[in-house]
Motif scaffolding. Structure first.
Motif, mmCIF file in Angstrom:
data_model
loop_
_atom_site.group_PDB
_atom_site.id
_atom_site.type_symbol
_atom_site.label_atom_id
_atom_site.label_comp_id
_atom_site.label_asym_id
_atom_site.label_seq_id
_atom_site.Cartn_x
_atom_site.Cartn_y
_atom_site.Cartn_z
ATOM 1 N N VAL A 153 43.947 13.534 56.664
ATOM 2 C CA VAL A 153 42.895 12.800 55.816
ATOM 3 C C VAL A 153 42.171 14.035 55.381
ATOM 4 O O VAL A 153 41.577 14.996 56.074
ATOM 5 N N PHE A 154 42.197 14.025 53.890
ATOM 6 C CA PHE A 154 41.074 15.332 53.250
ATOM 7 C C PHE A 154 40.049 14.472 52.901
ATOM 8 O O PHE A 154 39.778 13.693 52.033
ATOM 9 N N ALA A 155 38.715 15.097 53.094
ATOM 10 C CA ALA A 155 37.598 14.623 52.668
ATOM 11 C C ALA A 155 36.631 15.743 52.212
ATOM 12 O O ALA A 155 36.344 16.808 52.442
ATOM 13 N N HIS A 156 35.674 15.042 51.295
ATOM 14 C CA HIS A 156 34.670 16.080 50.693
ATOM 15 C C HIS A 156 33.336 15.698 51.701
ATOM 16 O O HIS A 156 33.194 14.702 51.934
ATOM 17 N N ALA A 157 32.690 17.011 51.673
ATOM 18 C CA ALA A 157 31.533 16.793 52.456
ATOM 19 C C ALA A 157 30.321 16.299 51.334
ATOM 20 O O ALA A 157 30.534 16.847 50.255
ATOM 21 N N PRO A 158 29.481 15.721 51.745
ATOM 22 C CA PRO A 158 28.420 15.054 50.820
ATOM 23 C C PRO A 158 27.870 16.171 49.910
ATOM 24 O O PRO A 158 27.418 15.651 48.742
ATOM 25 N N GLU A 159 27.283 17.262 50.324
ATOM 26 C CA GLU A 159 26.739 18.337 49.498
ATOM 27 C C GLU A 159 27.659 18.767 48.358
ATOM 28 O O GLU A 159 27.049 19.501 47.340
ATOM 29 N N ASN A 160 28.837 18.340 48.370
ATOM 30 C CA ASN A 160 29.774 18.972 47.260
ATOM 31 C C ASN A 160 29.343 18.432 45.910
ATOM 32 O O ASN A 160 29.614 18.930 44.818
ATOM 33 N N ASP A 161 28.871 17.126 45.942
ATOM 34 C CA ASP A 161 28.810 16.485 44.800
ATOM 35 C C ASP A 161 27.610 17.222 43.924
ATOM 36 O O ASP A 161 27.373 16.851 42.679
ATOM 37 N N SER A 162 26.799 18.040 44.692
ATOM 38 C CA SER A 162 25.779 18.571 43.928
ATOM 39 C C SER A 162 26.041 20.129 43.610
ATOM 40 O O SER A 162 25.284 20.937 43.207
ATOM 41 N N ARG B 107 37.523 5.696 61.488
ATOM 42 C CA ARG B 107 37.220 7.047 62.309
ATOM 43 C C ARG B 107 36.510 7.761 61.376
ATOM 44 O O ARG B 107 35.541 8.613 61.757
ATOM 45 N N LEU B 108 36.307 7.915 60.027
ATOM 46 C CA LEU B 108 35.500 8.654 59.407
ATOM 47 C C LEU B 108 34.016 8.278 59.501
ATOM 48 O O LEU B 108 32.962 8.834 59.564
ATOM 49 N N LYS B 109 33.843 6.769 59.865
ATOM 50 C CA LYS B 109 32.740 6.409 60.107
ATOM 51 C C LYS B 109 32.028 6.810 61.407
ATOM 52 O O LYS B 109 30.875 6.974 61.635
ATOM 53 N N GLU B 110 33.084 6.883 62.535
ATOM 54 C CA GLU B 110 32.814 7.388 63.650
ATOM 55 C C GLU B 110 32.285 8.847 63.696
ATOM 56 O O GLU B 110 31.532 9.320 64.367
ATOM 57 N N LEU B 111 32.669 9.513 62.786
ATOM 58 C CA LEU B 111 32.618 10.920 62.560
ATOM 59 C C LEU B 111 31.362 11.106 61.669
ATOM 60 O O LEU B 111 31.040 12.276 61.316
ATOM 61 N N ASN B 112 30.843 10.268 61.028
ATOM 62 C CA ASN B 112 29.922 10.263 60.166
ATOM 63 C C ASN B 112 30.051 10.974 58.988
ATOM 64 O O ASN B 112 29.268 11.821 58.231
ATOM 65 N N TRP B 113 31.376 10.963 58.543
ATOM 66 C CA TRP B 113 31.882 11.519 57.239
ATOM 67 C C TRP B 113 31.685 10.664 56.332
ATOM 68 O O TRP B 113 31.644 10.934 54.926
#
Length: 317
Positions: free
Chosen positions: A246-255, A311-317
């Motif tokens: 699973v490939f995911a963006h960190a939230p700060e990437n949007d800015s 799983r991403l919710k568990e990781l707070n992603w």
């Protein structure tokens, strides 16, 4: 008197100075971060992660496949950067196709580690690198942080964060202009940025995003899009089983300076890139910096949309 209970370490870390950092869990090597310079400059010398394995020991990265020798596990790349190629291999020139332009191949020099922290279940290191164009001019300083964490046998997964902070240090005062084959004129080929190459048996695997579908490969639908995450699952040769990344963006990437879009294929090769210049070029002025943080979850089994989301919710992603 009873001795305090000490939890068994989830990971073991070995550092061969000047070459690589290896992380194992039990008898499985989860990853090797190799920073020793490659022998062939045409493949764009730079650090990479290979092999990459699940907790069950299943290999989920490819290395120097015969179709693209410069694809090496997980790498930070830049396919089009101010006329230079930090991806490796042939360079795309509009109207001429892919050409073997050896005088355009750049490299990334490992300059040292600022930190290397290891605990029972976590590895984090910060590395200094210099991006060097083909004739030897230093173009960029990079501070890279790689963190392995959340080794979880109940879910059969572990996580990797890859962060980059890049600064333009060109002595000629010119901007660094980031692009891709698509910005140069080739459709649906916007690859650049952090890149994963899967093993040969992942060819024909299934890519999907937060909106599914779970019953077919959606790589064509996802190509060039921006979604919070993208998953890739496939069945192994030889081994009776599947693995999922699973490939995911960190939230700060949007800015950040420019949003990243997916470059993804399951045919003819299995590959995913967080492309920071898929559709449009962007320029980094002299002395200025940008930052991104990307995440990869490595899991045993054929996960579906619901399982990834949980799983991403568990990781707070």
């Amino acid at each position: 008197m009873t001795a305090p209970h000490t939890a068994e370490p989830q990971i073991q870390v070995t550092h061969v100075h000047g070459e690589r950092i290896t992380v194992a869990s039990g008898d499985v090597r989860l990853m090797e971060y190799v920073y020793k310079p490659d022998p062939d400059p045409y493949e764009s010398r730079k650090p990479y992660i290979h092999p990459l394995r699940t907790l069950g020991g299943h290999p989920v990265s490819g290395y120097r496949p015969n179709d693209h020798r410069w694809h090496k596990g997980v790498q930070m790349t830049a396919s089009h950067l101010s006329g230079q190629n930090f991806w490796g291999g042939h360079s795309y020139i509009h109207g001429e196709g892919y050409l073997p332009l050896r005088d355009r191949i750049g490299s990334m020099r490992h300059d040292g580690f600022d930190t290397l922290d290891v605990s029972a279940d976590r590895l984090a290191f910060t590395e200094r690198l210099t991006w060097i164009e083909n004739q030897g001019a230093e173009w960029a300083r990079e501070r890279r942080t790689v963190t392995l964490h959340d080794v979880d046998r109940d879910s059969g997964s572990w996580a990797l964060d890859w962060s980059i902070h890049l600064t333009n240090i060109r002595a000629d005062g010119e901007p660094l202009t980031f692009g891709s084959p698509t910005t140069a004129g080739r459709e649906h080929a916007g690859y650049t940025g952090l890149h994963w190459r899967g093993p040969r048996d992942f060819t024909g695997g299934r890519a999907f995003g937060p909106d599914g579908p779970d019953d077919r490969d959606a790589s064509d639908d996802l190509m060039g899009t921006h979604t919070p995450w993208l998953a890739f699952t496939a069945e192994h040769d030889d081994i009776d089983g599947h693995s999922t990344l699973v490939f995911a963006h960190a939230p700060e990437n949007d800015s950040s300076i420019h949003p990243s879009h997916w470059f993804v294929r399951s045919e003819p090769i299995p590959t995913v890139a967080f492309s920071w210049a898929f559709h449009e070029e962007f320029a980094l002025p002299p002395g200025e910096s940008f930052s991104y943080r990307y995440r990869i979850l490595v899991a045993d089994g054929a996960w579906d949309t619901a399982r990834v989301a949980a799983r991403l919710k568990e990781l707070n992603w």
